[in-house]
Design a protein around this motif. Sequence first.
Motif, short mmCIF file in Angstrom:
data_model
loop_
_atom_site.label_atom_id
_atom_site.label_comp_id
_atom_site.label_asym_id
_atom_site.label_seq_id
_atom_site.Cartn_x
_atom_site.Cartn_y
_atom_site.Cartn_z
N GLN A 152 -5.62 72.90 58.66
CA GLN A 152 -6.79 72.94 57.79
C GLN A 152 -7.30 74.38 57.68
O GLN A 152 -7.31 75.12 58.66
N PRO A 153 -7.74 74.79 56.50
CA PRO A 153 -8.32 76.13 56.35
C PRO A 153 -9.54 76.29 57.27
O PRO A 153 -10.43 75.45 57.29
N ASP A 166 -12.73 86.41 60.45
CA ASP A 166 -11.35 85.99 60.73
C ASP A 166 -11.02 84.79 59.87
O ASP A 166 -11.91 84.01 59.50
N VAL A 167 -9.77 84.65 59.52
CA VAL A 167 -9.29 83.48 58.77
C VAL A 167 -7.94 83.06 59.34
O VAL A 167 -7.21 83.89 59.88
N ASN A 168 -7.63 81.78 59.22
CA ASN A 168 -6.32 81.34 59.71
C ASN A 168 -5.29 81.31 58.57
O ASN A 168 -5.62 81.56 57.39
N GLU A 169 -4.07 80.99 58.93
CA GLU A 169 -2.97 81.04 57.97
C GLU A 169 -3.16 80.02 56.85
O GLU A 169 -2.81 80.27 55.69
N ALA A 170 -3.74 78.87 57.19
CA ALA A 170 -3.97 77.83 56.18
C ALA A 170 -4.93 78.32 55.10
O ALA A 170 -4.79 77.98 53.91
N THR A 171 -5.92 79.10 55.49
CA THR A 171 -6.87 79.66 54.52
C THR A 171 -6.17 80.65 53.60
O THR A 171 -6.38 80.66 52.38
N ILE A 172 -5.32 81.48 54.17
CA ILE A 172 -4.57 82.46 53.38
C ILE A 172 -3.67 81.76 52.38
O ILE A 172 -3.60 82.14 51.20
#
Length: 213
Positions: A152-153, A166-172
């Motif tokens: 999940q983003p 910070d952001v995770n890979e799902a957000t990207i």
Amino acid sequence: MSNTNDIIEILVLEDNPGDYVIIEDFLYEKFIAPKITHLKSFSEIEKLAKAQLTFSVILLDLVLEDLQKEELVEAVQTRFKNTPIIVLTGYTDLSLARSFLANGVADFLLKDEINPEILHKTVVYAIERENFIVGLENSKNTYQNLFDFSPQPMWLYDNNTLLFLDVNEATINKYGYSKDEFLRMTIRDIRPRSENDSLDKSLTDRRLLKKSI
């Protein structure tokens, strides 16, 4: 005899035979069967590298035949990362003690003032503190992995500036921006303009709730 049941592995770096005998006696008096390794110089540590030995704590004389003071402490810290170091010395230099403590030494004890109880408490505290720090780091890594690999983003942002932290890979993957681009954006940039009013109200409510707690 202490109630300490855990068998600890102690490295004693001490080149004075008399001082070592006293330290050894103190350790055997308060710990159950401690595993003690005694070295008289820093150069002997290379033998340990081949044996791949690890230690619960290091008791370090501040002056050895081949290294001394700051250079010695730095070399031991480099060789034994994440192992608490307790300096045992005859020097009463408080500025030196403060310097070592500020740079990660667990404790600084004067040889003339230690006894079995003081040494025991200092060793136990140093080990427990290091275990606590390692536990925090492991928890941090666990939560970081949950964040990074969540399908999940997910993101973190600054409550005041609304900038992404910070952001995770799902957000990207979902929004199509790189991480570097996200870190120059705010959470407003990924929301429709029509939602700005509701976003502002939500942020205001959170801030008021935080102040009331």
